[in-house]
Write a protein that holds these residues in place. Sequence first.
Motif, PDB file in Angstrom:
ATOM      1  N   ALA A 165       0.801  -1.232   0.000  1.00  0.00           N
ATOM      2  CA  ALA A 165       0.000   0.000   0.000  1.00  0.00           C
ATOM      3  C   ALA A 165       0.833   1.282   0.000  1.00  0.00           C
ATOM      4  O   ALA A 165       0.370   2.323  -0.450  1.00  0.00           O
ATOM      5  CB  ALA A 165      -0.938   0.001   1.207  1.00  0.00           C
ATOM      6  N   ASP A 187      -0.407  -8.490  12.321  1.00  0.00           N
ATOM      7  CA  ASP A 187      -1.431  -8.521  11.277  1.00  0.00           C
ATOM      8  C   ASP A 187      -2.008  -9.944  11.185  1.00  0.00           C
ATOM      9  O   ASP A 187      -1.255 -10.910  11.253  1.00  0.00           O
ATOM     10  CB  ASP A 187      -0.768  -8.134   9.935  1.00  0.00           C
ATOM     11  CG  ASP A 187      -1.773  -7.753   8.859  1.00  0.00           C
ATOM     12  OD1 ASP A 187      -2.683  -8.548   8.580  1.00  0.00           O
ATOM     13  OD2 ASP A 187      -1.633  -6.659   8.279  1.00  0.00           O
ATOM     14  N   ARG A 564      -5.982  -3.960   0.729  1.00  0.00           N
ATOM     15  CA  ARG A 564      -5.427  -3.636  -0.590  1.00  0.00           C
ATOM     16  C   ARG A 564      -4.547  -4.718  -1.189  1.00  0.00           C
ATOM     17  O   ARG A 564      -4.009  -5.541  -0.465  1.00  0.00           O
ATOM     18  CB  ARG A 564      -4.576  -2.360  -0.470  1.00  0.00           C
ATOM     19  CG  ARG A 564      -5.420  -1.137  -0.613  1.00  0.00           C
ATOM     20  CD  ARG A 564      -5.395  -0.294   0.645  1.00  0.00           C
ATOM     21  NE  ARG A 564      -6.447   0.698   0.555  1.00  0.00           N
ATOM     22  CZ  ARG A 564      -7.531   0.672   1.340  1.00  0.00           C
ATOM     23  NH1 ARG A 564      -7.697  -0.256   2.241  1.00  0.00           N
ATOM     24  NH2 ARG A 564      -8.465   1.576   1.200  1.00  0.00           N
ATOM     25  N   GLN A 568      -2.841  -2.048  -7.697  1.00  0.00           N
ATOM     26  CA  GLN A 568      -4.204  -1.664  -8.091  1.00  0.00           C
ATOM     27  C   GLN A 568      -4.753  -0.656  -7.098  1.00  0.00           C
ATOM     28  O   GLN A 568      -4.467  -0.738  -5.909  1.00  0.00           O
ATOM     29  CB  GLN A 568      -5.113  -2.888  -8.144  1.00  0.00           C
ATOM     30  CG  GLN A 568      -4.814  -3.812  -9.309  1.00  0.00           C
ATOM     31  CD  GLN A 568      -5.125  -3.180 -10.660  1.00  0.00           C
ATOM     32  OE1 GLN A 568      -5.883  -2.220 -10.762  1.00  0.00           O
ATOM     33  NE2 GLN A 568      -4.541  -3.716 -11.715  1.00  0.00           N
TER      34      GLN A 568
HETATM   35  N1  MGD Z   1      -1.865  -0.643  -4.029  1.00  0.00           N
HETATM   36  C1  MGD Z   1      -2.634   0.200  -3.323  1.00  0.00           C
HETATM   37  N2  MGD Z   1      -2.070   1.022  -2.416  1.00  0.00           N
HETATM   38  C2  MGD Z   1      -2.854   1.857  -1.697  1.00  0.00           C
HETATM   39  C3  MGD Z   1      -4.259   1.939  -1.900  1.00  0.00           C
HETATM   40  C4  MGD Z   1      -4.826   1.067  -2.895  1.00  0.00           C
HETATM   41  O1  MGD Z   1      -6.042   1.071  -3.158  1.00  0.00           O
HETATM   42  N3  MGD Z   1      -3.985   0.210  -3.559  1.00  0.00           N
HETATM   43  N4  MGD Z   1      -5.038   2.760  -1.142  1.00  0.00           N
HETATM   44  C5  MGD Z   1      -4.424   3.777  -0.296  1.00  0.00           C
HETATM   45  C6  MGD Z   1      -5.321   4.081   0.819  1.00  0.00           C
HETATM   46  S1  MGD Z   1      -6.629   5.132   0.544  1.00  0.00           S
HETATM   47  C7  MGD Z   1      -5.131   3.594   2.073  1.00  0.00           C
HETATM   48  S2  MGD Z   1      -6.198   4.039   3.329  1.00  0.00           S
HETATM   49  C8  MGD Z   1      -3.930   2.803   2.404  1.00  0.00           C
HETATM   50  C9  MGD Z   1      -4.236   1.610   3.331  1.00  0.00           C
HETATM   51  O2  MGD Z   1      -3.052   1.005   3.660  1.00  0.00           O
HETATM   52  P1  MGD Z   1      -3.028  -0.270   4.591  1.00  0.00           P
HETATM   53  O3  MGD Z   1      -3.878  -0.063   5.764  1.00  0.00           O
HETATM   54  O4  MGD Z   1      -1.608  -0.592   4.831  1.00  0.00           O
HETATM   55  O5  MGD Z   1      -3.682  -1.385   3.673  1.00  0.00           O
HETATM   56  P2  MGD Z   1      -4.883  -2.434   3.923  1.00  0.00           P
HETATM   57  O6  MGD Z   1      -4.586  -3.576   3.025  1.00  0.00           O
HETATM   58  O7  MGD Z   1      -6.192  -1.795   3.799  1.00  0.00           O
HETATM   59  O8  MGD Z   1      -4.855  -2.938   5.442  1.00  0.00           O
HETATM   60  C10 MGD Z   1      -3.735  -3.090   6.237  1.00  0.00           C
HETATM   61  C11 MGD Z   1      -3.657  -4.400   6.971  1.00  0.00           C
HETATM   62  O9  MGD Z   1      -4.541  -4.428   8.091  1.00  0.00           O
HETATM   63  C12 MGD Z   1      -4.721  -5.795   8.393  1.00  0.00           C
HETATM   64  N5  MGD Z   1      -5.797  -5.954   9.386  1.00  0.00           N
HETATM   65  C13 MGD Z   1      -7.105  -6.149   9.201  1.00  0.00           C
HETATM   66  N6  MGD Z   1      -7.741  -6.267  10.393  1.00  0.00           N
HETATM   67  C14 MGD Z   1      -6.805  -6.121  11.353  1.00  0.00           C
HETATM   68  C15 MGD Z   1      -6.832  -6.126  12.781  1.00  0.00           C
HETATM   69  O10 MGD Z   1      -7.869  -6.270  13.431  1.00  0.00           O
HETATM   70  N7  MGD Z   1      -5.638  -5.912  13.419  1.00  0.00           N
HETATM   71  C16 MGD Z   1      -4.459  -5.748  12.765  1.00  0.00           C
HETATM   72  N8  MGD Z   1      -3.361  -5.561  13.474  1.00  0.00           N
HETATM   73  N9  MGD Z   1      -4.422  -5.769  11.413  1.00  0.00           N
HETATM   74  C17 MGD Z   1      -5.570  -5.932  10.723  1.00  0.00           C
HETATM   75  C18 MGD Z   1      -4.971  -6.411   7.027  1.00  0.00           C
HETATM   76  O11 MGD Z   1      -4.721  -7.795   7.046  1.00  0.00           O
HETATM   77  C19 MGD Z   1      -3.992  -5.632   6.147  1.00  0.00           C
HETATM   78  O12 MGD Z   1      -2.797  -6.364   5.912  1.00  0.00           O
HETATM   79  O13 MGD Z   1      -3.349   2.306   1.217  1.00  0.00           O
HETATM   80  C20 MGD Z   1      -3.080   3.312   0.245  1.00  0.00           C
HETATM   81  N10 MGD Z   1      -2.287   2.677  -0.778  1.00  0.00           N
END
Ligand code: MGD
Length: 671
Positions: A165, A187, A564, A568
């Motif tokens: 992400a 995670d 994510r 994508q």
């Molecule tokens: N490739 C890509 N990159 C992006 C985006 C995209 O659409 N695609 N979107 C952007 C945006 S808007 C955002 S907000 C960021 C998000 O960035 P991240 O938050 O890093 O991405 P996510 O995959 O939504 O979720 C993070 C992790 O939280 C874990 N998780 C779920 N439930 C729990 C829990 O209860 N406890 C713990 N400790 N972990 C948990 C999931 O398994 C996942 O691995 O990414 C940004 N970057």
Amino acid sequence: MIRSVCGYCGVGCGLEFDEKKLVGDLTYPINEGVVCAKGVSELMTMQTPTRLLRPYVRKDFNSAWEKVSWELPLDLIVNKIKKSDPQKIGIYLSGQLLTEDYYVANKLGKGFIGTNNVDTNSRMCMASAVVGYEKALGLDYVPVRMEDLNRCNLLIIIGANPAEAHVVFSNRIKQAKKSGMKVVVIDPRYTETAAYADLYLPIRPGADIDFLNLVALRLITDNHIDHQFLENSVNGYDTYLKKIKKQPKTKLLKRTGLTKAQFEVFMKLFYENENIISAWTMGLNQSVQGVDKNLAVINLHLLTGKINSPGNGPFSLTGQPNAMGGREVGGLATTLAVHLGFDTESIQKVSSFWQTDKISDQVGLTAFEMIEAAERGELDLLIICHTDPIYHLPNRKRVEAAFEKIDMVVEINAYEDSESAKFAHIRLPATPWGEKEGTQTNMDRTVTKQEKLTRRSIDCKDDWEIFTLIGQKLGFSSAFDYQHPKEIFNEYKEMTRLSRKGHLNLYESDYDALREKPFIWGEKLYKEQGFLTPNHKASLHFIENLRLSETTNLKYPYMLITGRIKDQWHSTTKTGVVRQLLRHKKLSFVEINSSDAKVEGIKSGDIVDVMTARGTLSLSAVVTDAIREKTLFIPVTERKINYLTTDLLDHESKQPDYNQNAAAILKRIST
Ligand SMILES: Nc1nc2c(c(=O)[nH]1)N[C@H]1C(S)=C(S)[C@@H](COP(=O)(O)OP(=O)(O)OC[C@H]3O[C@@H](n4cnc5c(=O)[nH]c(N)nc54)[C@H](O)[C@@H]3O)O[C@H]1N2
Ligand SMILES: Nc1nc2c(c(=O)[nH]1)N[C@H]1C(S)=C(S)[C@@H](COP(=O)(O)OP(=O)(O)OC[C@H]3O[C@@H](n4cnc5c(=O)[nH]c(N)nc54)[C@H](O)[C@@H]3O)O[C@H]1N2
Ligand code: SF4
Ligand SMILES: [Mo]
């Protein structure tokens, strides 16, 4: 050679454009010239067959779209605004808008239409972090910079997956690891980030508060806390201490699903390393206790004094490219502008700056509150800009039914295949990345400028321009006389002088200079002013896991989480069209643990039904040990994902509990 910045994630990488191709900017911000596949693809997404190139109107959702000139839809919108009670008008913005777009839309809604129902998709994303920082530190302020990794000894990544992400930030983590920094990943999924961690803790979804409280208790028991810092810089230690001491240790550990041995390895790392940063994103924010989860992380930094010094601090990783800028401008319904609220003094300051008497003192409706208002028949007009609420709001069936009750839905988008387009009466074509210019603030307060690389498509308008035209047609010509984003930036820049103690010091920046050199706001904040609370101390908050989320049961025995995948972007309106370059993984699938799959008789590639109390989706199964037992994962690139998710919200931040959905899985077709 033109220098610009990437418009995808919160890292905000610099890009250099040399006529034919885009390359990474060698000097900014941390990427040393390397960008990820999304950054590289920016140029390709400008000219695609799926661009929205003309305004369209239709009477109702079942009629055909009619291609029209700009005059007609703008008149329809303005007439609707004039006839409506301002409290029945909503504007829904996006952390992907540029600061200038945000500023004009917010000024129009809150300053001149007289509705504070101006909210943004950051409500789904950063709202819990915003409230967490405000409650603990007195301000929505990220007290860590990416370069702090250079001084950090231990990085705790909890509920975030930067390898997919925040790719370029993740590359820097890997570099820092080579110089000795240790990494812990907490995670329920063994992600690409977990793969390079020194310690991976497969926590049970939703048990983070239990884990963090256990760490806090242990720090206190072992006297590994900074008494002097607590005395000089923190409120509420005595009360906190009394309450946390009553927490049942054995029960807490049991709830996390981790072993005592795993916990001990974590504590050893915590004790062995001097400088500690915690980084988190949606795994904590998107929760019915999202604010509390943020506070539970910040508590560890306050207890140990590991904050406001190089290589230390609680680092909320902003998702979208300008979610931080949008918060600064005032894009959330719970703030007015420049980090000010709806108290009388703030309203007076902002009214006199904008020269208006229309600002309401009623706090605005947040995203899902607008849906509830629509359900009651109390939303006449909704203007959506640069985001896709039908796709991204939780409990989609409910959201669709609410949209059907709104008299007029306007969608401003640069692409034509959004899910919200199906529920719009008017669609207006915006100029996308590369055809416009303006500023954005990335996840560590760095303000940069996106550049216009090519002429704009004939019938498209910049997002700020569309709100400007509406303002003019409403009769507010002098307040909305902008010709160029620079004029908007300069007005906004002046407005930042109104921020408390001038902490939002964008007034020291220069629009043209941003092209060459980014500006970082708030650098002196803590060093010189302490925390921005009345007594300049941060606050400890006792937090406990109230277990308010949906729980699994016999009918729905799995916990469904969402998130994510690399390369994508969300609904894929942009990245989906360059799939040949970006696609290396399926966009739609459900991950299930191999032992659960065995019990369910499921193999990889089987078509399965995933059911929750709200709906069913048929998906292709991926059997893997990377996900915890009794947990399912579906990526957000599956556009129908929110037919499954719960609409429980955090009561303070109003952010949804996207990662706690009780679900069942059933094989339909074997492959
Ligand atoms: N490739 C890509 N990159 C992006 C985006 C995209 O659409 N695609 N979107 C952007 C945006 S808007 C955002 S907000 C960021 C998000 O960035 P991240 O938050 O890093 O991405 P996510 O995959 O939504 O979720 C993070 C992790 O939280 C874990 N998780 C779920 N439930 C729990 C829990 O209860 N406890 C713990 N400790 N972990 C948990 C999931 O398994 C996942 O691995 O990414 C940004 N970057
Ligand atoms: N189940 C589940 N749901 C989630 C999440 C989750 O983790 N799980 N994450 C939540 C989070 S953190 C977020 S940030 C949201 C993201 O949800 P959305 O914001 O709805 O996702 P996007 O697909 O990024 O939508 C951006 C829209 O802007 C359009 N667009 C592109 N360029 C321009 C432009 O220049 N101008 C205009 N006007 N439009 C443009 C795109 O075509 C697209 O339709 O989803 C939220 N929903
Ligand atoms: S890491 Fe984020 S900002 Fe950098 S190139 Fe990739 S998507 Fe763009
Ligand atoms: Mo997000």
